[in-house]
Design an enzyme around this catalytic site. Structure first.
Site, PDB file in Angstrom:
ATOM      1  N   HIS A 229      29.423 -10.106 -57.536  1.00 53.12           N
ATOM      2  CA  HIS A 229      29.824 -10.577 -58.860  1.00 53.12           C
ATOM      3  C   HIS A 229      28.678 -11.062 -59.741  1.00 53.12           C
ATOM      4  O   HIS A 229      28.890 -11.373 -60.914  1.00 53.12           O
ATOM      5  CB  HIS A 229      30.877 -11.692 -58.759  1.00 53.12           C
ATOM      6  CG  HIS A 229      30.303 -13.023 -58.357  1.00 53.12           C
ATOM      7  ND1 HIS A 229      30.117 -13.381 -57.050  1.00 53.12           N
ATOM      8  CD2 HIS A 229      29.861 -14.083 -59.100  1.00 53.12           C
ATOM      9  CE1 HIS A 229      29.594 -14.597 -56.999  1.00 53.12           C
ATOM     10  NE2 HIS A 229      29.423 -15.050 -58.232  1.00 53.12           N
TER      11      HIS A 229
HETATM   12  C1  UD1 Z   1      30.828 -17.795 -62.745  1.00 55.77           C
HETATM   13  C2  UD1 Z   1      29.579 -18.645 -62.589  1.00 55.77           C
HETATM   14  C3  UD1 Z   1      28.863 -18.250 -61.298  1.00 55.77           C
HETATM   15  C4  UD1 Z   1      29.785 -18.304 -60.109  1.00 55.77           C
HETATM   16  C5  UD1 Z   1      31.037 -17.505 -60.385  1.00 55.77           C
HETATM   17  C6  UD1 Z   1      32.010 -17.697 -59.266  1.00 55.77           C
HETATM   18  C7  UD1 Z   1      28.481 -19.312 -64.669  1.00 55.77           C
HETATM   19  C8  UD1 Z   1      27.334 -19.069 -65.557  1.00 55.77           C
HETATM   20  N1  UD1 Z   1      28.652 -18.424 -63.680  1.00 55.77           N
HETATM   21  O1  UD1 Z   1      30.409 -16.436 -62.886  1.00 55.77           O
HETATM   22  O2  UD1 Z   1      27.795 -19.160 -61.077  1.00 55.77           O
HETATM   23  O3  UD1 Z   1      29.111 -17.758 -59.004  1.00 55.77           O
HETATM   24  O4  UD1 Z   1      31.647 -17.951 -61.604  1.00 55.77           O
HETATM   25  O5  UD1 Z   1      32.972 -16.694 -59.196  1.00 55.77           O
HETATM   26  O6  UD1 Z   1      29.195 -20.266 -64.866  1.00 55.77           O
HETATM   27  N2  UD1 Z   1      37.043 -13.018 -65.726  1.00 55.77           N
HETATM   28  C9  UD1 Z   1      38.372 -12.653 -65.667  1.00 55.77           C
HETATM   29  N3  UD1 Z   1      39.251 -13.539 -65.172  1.00 55.77           N
HETATM   30  C10 UD1 Z   1      38.920 -14.786 -64.759  1.00 55.77           C
HETATM   31  C11 UD1 Z   1      37.574 -15.161 -64.828  1.00 55.77           C
HETATM   32  C12 UD1 Z   1      36.644 -14.266 -65.312  1.00 55.77           C
HETATM   33  O7  UD1 Z   1      38.737 -11.544 -66.033  1.00 55.77           O
HETATM   34  O8  UD1 Z   1      39.811 -15.542 -64.307  1.00 55.77           O
HETATM   35  C13 UD1 Z   1      36.043 -12.027 -66.219  1.00 55.77           C
HETATM   36  C14 UD1 Z   1      35.836 -12.101 -67.732  1.00 55.77           C
HETATM   37  O9  UD1 Z   1      35.626 -10.791 -68.186  1.00 55.77           O
HETATM   38  C15 UD1 Z   1      34.549 -12.890 -67.853  1.00 55.77           C
HETATM   39  C16 UD1 Z   1      33.799 -12.453 -66.587  1.00 55.77           C
HETATM   40  O10 UD1 Z   1      34.798 -12.280 -65.601  1.00 55.77           O
HETATM   41  O11 UD1 Z   1      33.842 -12.623 -69.012  1.00 55.77           O
HETATM   42  C17 UD1 Z   1      32.763 -13.461 -66.114  1.00 55.77           C
HETATM   43  O12 UD1 Z   1      33.385 -14.768 -65.938  1.00 55.77           O
HETATM   44  P1  UD1 Z   1      32.496 -16.092 -66.068  1.00 55.77           P
HETATM   45  O13 UD1 Z   1      33.281 -17.244 -65.643  1.00 55.77           O
HETATM   46  O14 UD1 Z   1      31.844 -16.147 -67.405  1.00 55.77           O
HETATM   47  O15 UD1 Z   1      31.316 -15.834 -65.050  1.00 55.77           O
HETATM   48  P2  UD1 Z   1      31.376 -15.385 -63.526  1.00 55.77           P
HETATM   49  O16 UD1 Z   1      30.659 -14.091 -63.401  1.00 55.77           O
HETATM   50  O17 UD1 Z   1      32.749 -15.487 -63.001  1.00 55.77           O
HETATM   51  N1  UDP Z   2      36.543 -16.479 -52.228  1.00 56.51           N
HETATM   52  C1  UDP Z   2      37.936 -16.394 -52.186  1.00 56.51           C
HETATM   53  N2  UDP Z   2      38.513 -15.173 -52.375  1.00 56.51           N
HETATM   54  C2  UDP Z   2      37.788 -14.040 -52.636  1.00 56.51           C
HETATM   55  C3  UDP Z   2      36.369 -14.147 -52.678  1.00 56.51           C
HETATM   56  C4  UDP Z   2      35.778 -15.394 -52.493  1.00 56.51           C
HETATM   57  O1  UDP Z   2      38.623 -17.388 -51.942  1.00 56.51           O
HETATM   58  O2  UDP Z   2      38.386 -12.981 -52.820  1.00 56.51           O
HETATM   59  C5  UDP Z   2      35.919 -17.801 -52.019  1.00 56.51           C
HETATM   60  C6  UDP Z   2      34.841 -17.826 -50.961  1.00 56.51           C
HETATM   61  O3  UDP Z   2      35.401 -17.981 -49.694  1.00 56.51           O
HETATM   62  C7  UDP Z   2      34.001 -19.015 -51.384  1.00 56.51           C
HETATM   63  C8  UDP Z   2      34.107 -18.985 -52.883  1.00 56.51           C
HETATM   64  O4  UDP Z   2      35.233 -18.168 -53.189  1.00 56.51           O
HETATM   65  O5  UDP Z   2      34.565 -20.229 -50.889  1.00 56.51           O
HETATM   66  C9  UDP Z   2      32.865 -18.373 -53.424  1.00 56.51           C
HETATM   67  O6  UDP Z   2      33.052 -18.130 -54.772  1.00 56.51           O
HETATM   68  P1  UDP Z   2      32.247 -17.008 -55.558  1.00 56.51           P
HETATM   69  O7  UDP Z   2      31.723 -15.990 -54.640  1.00 56.51           O
HETATM   70  O8  UDP Z   2      33.135 -16.580 -56.657  1.00 56.51           O
HETATM   71  O9  UDP Z   2      31.077 -17.870 -56.233  1.00 56.51           O
HETATM   72  P2  UDP Z   2      29.668 -18.438 -55.720  1.00 56.51           P
HETATM   73  O10 UDP Z   2      29.866 -19.130 -54.426  1.00 56.51           O
HETATM   74  O11 UDP Z   2      28.724 -17.287 -55.641  1.00 56.51           O
HETATM   75  O12 UDP Z   2      29.268 -19.342 -56.829  1.00 56.51           O
END
Ligand code: UD1
Ligand code: UDP
Length: 382
Positions: A218
Protein backbone atom coordinates in the site's frame (compact mmCIF):
# COMPACT_ATOMS: atom_id res chain seq x y z
CA UNK A 1 -9.18 11.45 36.96
CA UNK A 2 -7.13 12.39 33.85
CA UNK A 3 -9.01 13.15 30.66
CA UNK A 4 -7.06 11.86 27.66
CA UNK A 5 -8.12 12.42 24.06
CA UNK A 6 -7.00 9.58 21.82
CA UNK A 7 -6.75 10.32 18.10
CA UNK A 8 -7.24 7.47 15.63
CA UNK A 9 -7.85 7.59 11.90
CA UNK A 10 -5.95 5.09 9.78
CA UNK A 11 -6.37 1.31 10.07
CA UNK A 12 -3.19 0.58 12.07
CA UNK A 13 -4.11 3.26 14.64
CA UNK A 14 -7.54 1.81 15.18
CA UNK A 15 -5.88 -1.55 15.79
CA UNK A 16 -3.21 -0.10 18.11
CA UNK A 17 -5.84 1.78 20.11
CA UNK A 18 -7.45 -1.48 21.16
CA UNK A 19 -4.54 -2.21 23.51
CA UNK A 20 -4.67 1.16 25.26
CA UNK A 21 -8.48 1.16 25.59
CA UNK A 22 -8.28 -2.36 27.03
CA UNK A 23 -5.69 -1.26 29.61
CA UNK A 24 -7.88 1.70 30.61
CA UNK A 25 -11.01 -0.49 30.84
CA UNK A 26 -9.44 -3.31 32.81
CA UNK A 27 -6.86 -1.53 35.00
CA UNK A 28 -7.25 2.24 35.03
CA UNK A 29 -10.94 3.06 34.68
CA UNK A 30 -10.80 5.08 37.94
CA UNK A 31 -7.80 7.12 36.81
CA UNK A 32 -8.25 7.71 33.05
CA UNK A 33 -11.28 8.98 31.15
CA UNK A 34 -10.52 8.24 27.48
CA UNK A 35 -12.28 10.37 24.85
CA UNK A 36 -11.80 8.87 21.38
CA UNK A 37 -11.64 11.01 18.24
CA UNK A 38 -11.70 9.24 14.86
CA UNK A 39 -10.51 11.61 12.14
CA UNK A 40 -12.20 9.56 9.41
CA UNK A 41 -8.93 9.22 7.45
CA UNK A 42 -9.97 5.62 6.76
CA UNK A 43 -13.69 5.12 6.31
CA UNK A 44 -14.44 1.96 4.27
CA UNK A 45 -16.23 -0.63 6.39
CA UNK A 46 -13.29 -3.04 6.03
CA UNK A 47 -10.68 -0.34 6.86
CA UNK A 48 -12.39 0.97 9.99
CA UNK A 49 -15.75 -0.25 11.33
CA UNK A 50 -14.78 -3.93 11.11
CA UNK A 51 -12.23 -3.54 13.92
CA UNK A 52 -14.37 -1.95 16.62
CA UNK A 53 -16.57 -4.84 17.81
CA UNK A 54 -14.03 -7.53 17.09
CA UNK A 55 -11.26 -5.78 19.06
CA UNK A 56 -13.54 -4.37 21.79
CA UNK A 57 -12.69 -0.77 20.93
CA UNK A 58 -15.15 1.77 22.36
CA UNK A 59 -17.24 3.66 19.82
CA UNK A 60 -15.51 6.99 19.05
CA UNK A 61 -16.94 9.99 20.86
CA UNK A 62 -16.30 12.09 17.73
CA UNK A 63 -15.87 11.24 14.05
CA UNK A 64 -14.46 14.15 12.07
CA UNK A 65 -15.38 12.56 8.72
CA UNK A 66 -12.33 14.05 7.02
CA UNK A 67 -11.89 11.31 4.40
CA UNK A 68 -9.30 11.28 1.62
CA UNK A 69 -7.42 14.20 0.08
CA UNK A 70 -3.96 15.56 -0.60
CA UNK A 71 -1.67 15.73 2.43
CA UNK A 72 -2.32 19.44 2.94
CA UNK A 73 -6.08 19.29 2.50
CA UNK A 74 -6.51 16.21 4.68
CA UNK A 75 -4.18 17.35 7.48
CA UNK A 76 -5.49 20.92 7.55
CA UNK A 77 -9.09 19.77 7.82
CA UNK A 78 -8.16 17.50 10.73
CA UNK A 79 -6.25 20.26 12.54
CA UNK A 80 -9.16 22.67 12.30
CA UNK A 81 -11.67 20.17 13.65
CA UNK A 82 -9.38 18.77 16.32
CA UNK A 83 -8.63 22.22 17.67
CA UNK A 84 -12.32 22.85 18.36
CA UNK A 85 -12.65 19.56 20.22
CA UNK A 86 -9.51 20.21 22.28
CA UNK A 87 -10.79 23.66 23.26
CA UNK A 88 -14.18 22.22 24.26
CA UNK A 89 -12.95 19.13 26.06
CA UNK A 90 -9.90 20.68 27.80
CA UNK A 91 -8.10 17.33 28.17
CA UNK A 92 -5.04 16.69 30.33
CA UNK A 93 -3.30 15.18 27.30
CA UNK A 94 -3.72 13.99 23.74
CA UNK A 95 -2.50 10.53 22.73
CA UNK A 96 -1.45 9.95 19.12
CA UNK A 97 -0.19 6.75 17.48
CA UNK A 98 2.44 6.19 14.83
CA UNK A 99 3.11 8.41 11.87
CA UNK A 100 0.05 9.11 9.73
CA UNK A 101 -1.52 12.42 8.80
CA UNK A 102 -3.93 11.90 11.72
CA UNK A 103 -0.87 11.72 14.05
CA UNK A 104 0.58 14.93 12.64
CA UNK A 105 -2.74 16.78 12.84
CA UNK A 106 -3.23 15.78 16.47
CA UNK A 107 0.28 16.93 17.36
CA UNK A 108 0.02 20.29 15.62
CA UNK A 109 -3.45 21.12 16.91
CA UNK A 110 -2.49 20.24 20.50
CA UNK A 111 0.93 21.90 20.55
CA UNK A 112 -0.42 25.34 19.65
CA UNK A 113 -2.89 25.35 22.52
CA UNK A 114 -0.50 23.72 25.00
CA UNK A 115 -2.13 20.34 25.42
CA UNK A 116 0.61 17.80 26.34
CA UNK A 117 1.19 15.25 23.58
CA UNK A 118 1.72 11.56 24.26
CA UNK A 119 3.34 9.84 21.26
CA UNK A 120 3.05 6.08 21.11
CA UNK A 121 5.54 4.54 18.65
CA UNK A 122 8.04 7.34 19.09
CA UNK A 123 11.62 7.38 17.82
CA UNK A 124 11.22 5.26 14.71
CA UNK A 125 13.15 6.56 11.74
CA UNK A 126 13.57 5.46 8.13
CA UNK A 127 16.01 8.36 7.50
CA UNK A 128 14.10 8.91 4.26
CA UNK A 129 12.22 12.20 4.23
CA UNK A 130 10.63 11.38 0.86
CA UNK A 131 8.32 9.22 2.96
CA UNK A 132 5.44 11.31 4.35
CA UNK A 133 5.43 9.19 7.51
CA UNK A 134 9.05 10.16 8.29
CA UNK A 135 8.10 13.84 8.27
CA UNK A 136 5.02 13.16 10.40
CA UNK A 137 6.89 11.22 13.06
CA UNK A 138 9.81 13.66 13.35
CA UNK A 139 7.46 16.61 13.83
CA UNK A 140 5.28 14.70 16.26
CA UNK A 141 8.23 13.50 18.37
CA UNK A 142 9.65 16.99 18.66
CA UNK A 143 6.34 18.41 19.89
CA UNK A 144 5.64 15.65 22.41
CA UNK A 145 5.83 15.60 26.20
CA UNK A 146 5.75 11.82 26.74
CA UNK A 147 7.44 9.64 24.09
CA UNK A 148 7.00 5.88 24.16
CA UNK A 149 9.35 3.96 21.88
CA UNK A 150 8.59 0.32 21.05
CA UNK A 151 12.22 -0.64 20.41
CA UNK A 152 15.68 0.07 21.77
CA UNK A 153 16.63 1.40 18.32
CA UNK A 154 13.81 3.95 18.52
CA UNK A 155 14.92 4.95 22.02
CA UNK A 156 18.51 5.43 20.80
CA UNK A 157 17.28 7.50 17.84
CA UNK A 158 15.57 9.86 20.29
CA UNK A 159 18.72 10.22 22.37
CA UNK A 160 20.69 10.94 19.19
CA UNK A 161 18.23 13.75 18.42
CA UNK A 162 18.87 15.35 21.81
CA UNK A 163 16.15 13.87 24.01
CA UNK A 164 17.39 13.31 27.53
CA UNK A 165 16.88 10.24 29.71
CA UNK A 166 16.32 12.37 32.82
CA UNK A 167 12.73 11.67 33.84
CA UNK A 168 12.37 13.90 36.86
CA UNK A 169 10.37 16.61 35.23
CA UNK A 170 8.15 16.61 32.23
CA UNK A 171 6.89 19.23 29.77
CA UNK A 172 6.94 19.93 26.04
CA UNK A 173 10.32 21.64 26.58
CA UNK A 174 11.58 18.88 28.83
CA UNK A 175 9.98 15.68 27.57
CA UNK A 176 10.24 12.17 28.99
CA UNK A 177 11.27 9.28 26.77
CA UNK A 178 10.67 5.59 27.41
CA UNK A 179 11.50 2.25 25.81
CA UNK A 180 8.35 0.33 26.67
CA UNK A 181 7.74 -2.43 24.10
CA UNK A 182 5.24 -2.51 21.29
CA UNK A 183 1.50 -2.20 21.79
CA UNK A 184 1.01 -4.14 18.55
CA UNK A 185 2.63 -7.06 20.33
CA UNK A 186 0.14 -6.58 23.19
CA UNK A 187 -2.65 -7.12 20.65
CA UNK A 188 -1.13 -10.10 18.87
CA UNK A 189 -0.57 -11.80 22.23
CA UNK A 190 -4.11 -11.02 23.37
CA UNK A 191 -6.01 -11.99 20.20
CA UNK A 192 -3.96 -14.88 18.74
CA UNK A 193 -5.94 -17.76 20.27
CA UNK A 194 -9.33 -16.33 19.39
CA UNK A 195 -8.07 -15.57 15.86
CA UNK A 196 -7.21 -19.22 15.32
CA UNK A 197 -10.55 -20.46 16.63
CA UNK A 198 -12.90 -17.89 15.12
CA UNK A 199 -11.42 -16.56 11.87
CA UNK A 200 -13.40 -17.07 8.68
CA UNK A 201 -10.79 -16.42 6.00
CA UNK A 202 -9.00 -19.78 6.11
CA UNK A 203 -12.22 -21.65 5.28
CA UNK A 204 -13.52 -19.00 2.90
CA UNK A 205 -10.33 -19.09 0.83
CA UNK A 206 -10.02 -22.91 1.18
CA UNK A 207 -6.55 -22.62 2.71
CA UNK A 208 -6.82 -25.41 5.26
CA UNK A 209 -4.69 -27.90 3.38
CA UNK A 210 -2.53 -25.74 1.15
CA UNK A 211 0.71 -23.90 1.89
CA UNK A 212 0.53 -20.18 1.17
CA UNK A 213 2.34 -16.85 1.27
CA UNK A 214 0.72 -13.66 2.59
CA UNK A 215 1.29 -10.28 0.96
CA UNK A 216 0.13 -6.67 1.38
CA UNK A 217 1.07 -3.58 -0.65
CA UNK A 218 0.00 0.00 0.00
CA UNK A 219 2.96 2.42 0.16
CA UNK A 220 2.67 5.34 -2.24
CA UNK A 221 6.21 4.67 -3.49
CA UNK A 222 4.93 1.30 -4.77
CA UNK A 223 1.29 1.93 -5.67
CA UNK A 224 1.80 5.21 -7.48
CA UNK A 225 4.84 4.13 -9.48
CA UNK A 226 4.01 2.00 -12.49
CA UNK A 227 7.47 0.45 -12.76
CA UNK A 228 7.49 -0.55 -9.09
CA UNK A 229 3.95 -1.90 -8.98
CA UNK A 230 4.45 -3.94 -12.16
CA UNK A 231 7.76 -5.25 -10.84
CA UNK A 232 6.18 -6.36 -7.54
CA UNK A 233 3.32 -8.19 -9.24
CA UNK A 234 5.75 -9.82 -11.72
CA UNK A 235 7.73 -11.04 -8.73
CA UNK A 236 4.63 -12.48 -7.05
CA UNK A 237 3.78 -14.38 -10.25
CA UNK A 238 7.31 -15.75 -10.51
CA UNK A 239 7.22 -16.85 -6.87
CA UNK A 240 4.04 -18.83 -7.62
CA UNK A 241 5.89 -20.43 -10.56
CA UNK A 242 8.77 -21.38 -8.25
CA UNK A 243 6.48 -22.81 -5.56
CA UNK A 244 3.87 -24.77 -7.47
CA UNK A 245 2.05 -26.06 -4.38
CA UNK A 246 1.77 -22.62 -2.81
CA UNK A 247 -1.01 -20.09 -3.00
CA UNK A 248 -0.57 -16.38 -2.31
CA UNK A 249 -3.14 -14.33 -0.40
CA UNK A 250 -3.17 -10.59 -1.00
CA UNK A 251 -5.78 -8.52 0.88
CA UNK A 252 -5.87 -5.40 -1.28
CA UNK A 253 -5.65 -1.99 0.37
CA UNK A 254 -8.16 0.35 -1.37
CA UNK A 255 -5.31 2.54 -2.56
CA UNK A 256 -3.69 -0.41 -4.34
CA UNK A 257 -6.97 -1.58 -5.80
CA UNK A 258 -7.51 1.88 -7.28
CA UNK A 259 -3.96 2.03 -8.73
CA UNK A 260 -3.64 -1.45 -10.21
CA UNK A 261 -5.64 -0.89 -13.37
CA UNK A 262 -3.53 2.13 -14.29
CA UNK A 263 -0.13 1.21 -12.89
CA UNK A 264 0.33 -2.51 -13.55
CA UNK A 265 1.20 -3.41 -17.15
CA UNK A 266 -1.76 -5.02 -18.90
CA UNK A 267 -0.06 -8.36 -19.58
CA UNK A 268 0.96 -8.75 -15.91
CA UNK A 269 -2.45 -7.58 -14.72
CA UNK A 270 -4.11 -10.17 -16.92
CA UNK A 271 -1.95 -12.95 -15.46
CA UNK A 272 -2.60 -11.70 -11.94
CA UNK A 273 -6.35 -11.72 -12.44
CA UNK A 274 -6.34 -15.20 -13.98
CA UNK A 275 -4.00 -17.02 -11.63
CA UNK A 276 -6.18 -19.33 -9.53
CA UNK A 277 -3.50 -19.59 -6.82
CA UNK A 278 -3.36 -15.81 -6.34
CA UNK A 279 -6.14 -14.75 -3.96
CA UNK A 280 -6.82 -11.04 -4.43
CA UNK A 281 -9.27 -10.34 -1.64
CA UNK A 282 -10.70 -7.31 0.13
CA UNK A 283 -8.99 -6.09 3.31
CA UNK A 284 -9.75 -8.51 6.11
CA UNK A 285 -10.53 -8.06 9.79
CA UNK A 286 -7.84 -8.22 12.46
CA UNK A 287 -8.68 -11.76 13.55
CA UNK A 288 -8.56 -12.88 9.93
CA UNK A 289 -5.20 -11.26 9.22
CA UNK A 290 -3.77 -12.74 12.44
CA UNK A 291 -4.92 -16.19 11.31
CA UNK A 292 -3.34 -15.66 7.88
CA UNK A 293 -0.09 -14.54 9.52
CA UNK A 294 -0.13 -17.58 11.75
CA UNK A 295 -0.80 -20.12 8.99
CA UNK A 296 1.29 -18.73 6.14
CA UNK A 297 4.86 -19.76 5.32
CA UNK A 298 6.20 -16.27 4.72
CA UNK A 299 5.08 -12.63 4.46
CA UNK A 300 5.87 -10.25 1.57
CA UNK A 301 4.89 -6.68 2.48
CA UNK A 302 5.53 -2.96 2.49
CA UNK A 303 3.43 -2.54 5.66
CA UNK A 304 5.14 -1.54 8.88
CA UNK A 305 2.63 -3.43 10.99
CA UNK A 306 2.78 -6.63 8.98
CA UNK A 307 6.59 -6.79 9.12
CA UNK A 308 6.37 -6.99 12.89
CA UNK A 309 3.34 -9.21 13.07
CA UNK A 310 5.20 -11.65 10.78
CA UNK A 311 7.94 -11.69 13.41
CA UNK A 312 5.47 -12.09 16.29
CA UNK A 313 4.08 -15.12 14.42
CA UNK A 314 7.59 -16.44 13.81
CA UNK A 315 7.37 -15.99 10.03
CA UNK A 316 10.11 -14.66 7.75
CA UNK A 317 9.39 -11.50 5.80
CA UNK A 318 10.44 -9.92 2.50
CA UNK A 319 10.16 -6.14 2.84
CA UNK A 320 8.99 -4.24 -0.24
CA UNK A 321 10.68 -1.01 0.78
CA UNK A 322 14.17 0.50 0.38
CA UNK A 323 14.61 0.55 4.17
CA UNK A 324 12.75 -0.27 7.36
CA UNK A 325 12.26 1.30 10.77
CA UNK A 326 12.15 -2.23 12.24
CA UNK A 327 15.86 -2.78 11.69
CA UNK A 328 16.17 -5.45 14.37
CA UNK A 329 14.25 -8.07 12.35
CA UNK A 330 16.64 -7.56 9.43
CA UNK A 331 19.70 -7.66 11.71
CA UNK A 332 18.46 -10.92 13.21
CA UNK A 333 18.05 -12.47 9.73
CA UNK A 334 14.24 -12.88 9.87
CA UNK A 335 13.54 -10.31 7.17
CA UNK A 336 15.24 -9.06 4.01
CA UNK A 337 14.88 -5.72 2.29
CA UNK A 338 14.01 -6.16 -1.38
CA UNK A 339 12.34 -2.85 -2.23
CA UNK A 340 10.35 -3.21 -5.49
CA UNK A 341 13.17 -5.06 -7.25
CA UNK A 342 11.78 -8.20 -8.87
CA UNK A 343 14.98 -10.24 -8.61
CA UNK A 344 15.56 -9.22 -5.00
CA UNK A 345 11.98 -10.16 -4.06
CA UNK A 346 12.18 -13.56 -5.76
CA UNK A 347 15.59 -14.37 -4.32
CA UNK A 348 14.60 -13.02 -0.90
CA UNK A 349 11.76 -15.53 -0.79
CA UNK A 350 14.10 -18.35 -1.87
CA UNK A 351 16.73 -17.48 0.73
CA UNK A 352 14.27 -17.18 3.60
CA UNK A 353 12.32 -20.31 2.63
CA UNK A 354 15.64 -22.19 2.49
CA UNK A 355 16.66 -21.26 6.01
CA UNK A 356 13.20 -20.88 7.56
CA UNK A 357 13.54 -23.69 10.09
CA UNK A 358 16.89 -22.39 11.34
CA UNK A 359 15.65 -18.86 12.09
CA UNK A 360 15.23 -17.77 15.71
CA UNK A 361 12.83 -15.16 17.06
CA UNK A 362 14.23 -13.64 20.26
CA UNK A 363 11.95 -11.35 22.24
CA UNK A 364 12.41 -7.84 20.82
CA UNK A 365 9.07 -6.13 21.35
CA UNK A 366 8.37 -6.26 25.06
CA UNK A 367 6.23 -8.41 27.28
CA UNK A 368 2.74 -7.75 25.87
CA UNK A 369 2.05 -5.13 28.57
CA UNK A 370 3.21 -1.94 26.86
CA UNK A 371 -0.23 -0.30 26.96
CA UNK A 372 -0.52 -0.80 30.69
CA UNK A 373 2.90 0.81 31.21
CA UNK A 374 1.95 3.77 28.99
CA UNK A 375 -1.28 4.32 30.95
CA UNK A 376 0.56 4.21 34.28
CA UNK A 377 3.16 6.78 33.13
CA UNK A 378 0.41 9.09 31.84
CA UNK A 379 -1.20 9.00 35.27
CA UNK A 380 2.13 9.58 37.02
CA UNK A 381 3.26 12.48 34.77
CA UNK A 382 0.27 14.51 33.62
C1 UD1 B 1 -2.16 5.88 5.38
C2 UD1 B 1 -0.93 6.42 6.08
C3 UD1 B 1 0.15 5.34 6.10
C4 UD1 B 1 -0.37 4.05 6.69
C5 UD1 B 1 -1.64 3.63 5.99
C6 UD1 B 1 -2.23 2.45 6.69
C7 UD1 B 1 -0.52 8.82 5.82
C8 UD1 B 1 0.30 9.83 5.14
N1 UD1 B 1 -0.38 7.56 5.37
O1 UD1 B 1 -1.80 5.61 4.02
O2 UD1 B 1 1.23 5.79 6.90
O3 UD1 B 1 0.61 3.06 6.51
O4 UD1 B 1 -2.60 4.70 6.03
O5 UD1 B 1 -3.12 1.73 5.89
O6 UD1 B 1 -1.26 9.15 6.71
N2 UD1 B 1 -8.98 4.93 0.58
C9 UD1 B 1 -10.22 4.36 0.42
N3 UD1 B 1 -10.91 4.01 1.51
C10 UD1 B 1 -10.48 4.22 2.78
C11 UD1 B 1 -9.22 4.80 2.95
C12 UD1 B 1 -8.47 5.15 1.84
O7 UD1 B 1 -10.68 4.16 -0.70
O8 UD1 B 1 -11.19 3.85 3.74
C13 UD1 B 1 -8.17 5.27 -0.63
C14 UD1 B 1 -8.44 6.69 -1.13
O9 UD1 B 1 -8.37 6.65 -2.53
C15 UD1 B 1 -7.25 7.46 -0.59
C16 UD1 B 1 -6.15 6.39 -0.62
O10 UD1 B 1 -6.80 5.17 -0.31
O11 UD1 B 1 -6.93 8.58 -1.34
C17 UD1 B 1 -5.02 6.65 0.37
O12 UD1 B 1 -5.56 6.82 1.71
P1 UD1 B 1 -4.76 7.69 2.79
O13 UD1 B 1 -5.38 7.53 4.09
O14 UD1 B 1 -4.55 9.07 2.28
O15 UD1 B 1 -3.33 7.03 2.78
P2 UD1 B 1 -2.92 5.50 2.93
O16 UD1 B 1 -2.19 5.10 1.70
O17 UD1 B 1 -4.06 4.68 3.37
N1 UDP C 1 -4.39 -5.50 8.63
C1 UDP C 1 -5.71 -5.96 8.72
N2 UDP C 1 -6.31 -6.42 7.59
C2 UDP C 1 -5.70 -6.42 6.36
C3 UDP C 1 -4.36 -5.94 6.29
C4 UDP C 1 -3.74 -5.46 7.44
O1 UDP C 1 -6.29 -5.99 9.81
O2 UDP C 1 -6.32 -6.83 5.39
C5 UDP C 1 -3.74 -5.00 9.86
C6 UDP C 1 -2.39 -5.62 10.14
O3 UDP C 1 -2.54 -6.83 10.81
C7 UDP C 1 -1.73 -4.56 10.99
C8 UDP C 1 -2.28 -3.28 10.43
O4 UDP C 1 -3.45 -3.64 9.69
O5 UDP C 1 -2.12 -4.69 12.36
C9 UDP C 1 -1.26 -2.68 9.53
O6 UDP C 1 -1.85 -1.64 8.84
P1 UDP C 1 -1.32 -1.15 7.42
O7 UDP C 1 -0.54 -2.19 6.75
O8 UDP C 1 -2.50 -0.59 6.73
O9 UDP C 1 -0.42 0.11 7.84
P2 UDP C 1 1.08 0.27 8.39
O10 UDP C 1 1.28 -0.66 9.53
O11 UDP C 1 2.01 0.03 7.25
O12 UDP C 1 1.12 1.70 8.78
Amino acid sequence: MKKIITVIGARPQIIKSSAFSRAVRTEYSEEINEVIVHTGQHYDENMSAVFFDEMQIPKPDYNLGVGSGSHGVQTASMIEKLEKILLDEKPDGILVYGDTNSTLAGAIAASKIHVPIIHVEAGLRSFNKAMPEEVNRIVCDHLSTLLFSPTSTGYENLKNEGFSEDQNSCSADNPNIYHCGDIMFDNTSYFSDVALSSNTVIDDEKLNDVPFFLSTIHRGANTDNSENLTSIFSALLEILENYKEHHLVLPLHPRTKKCMEENVSSSILDQVEHNSRLHLINPVSYLNILALENKCDLVITDSGGLQKEAYFNKKPCVILRPETEWVEIVKNGNAVIANADKNAIVSGVKDLMGKKDALTYPSLYGDGKAASFIASEIIRNL
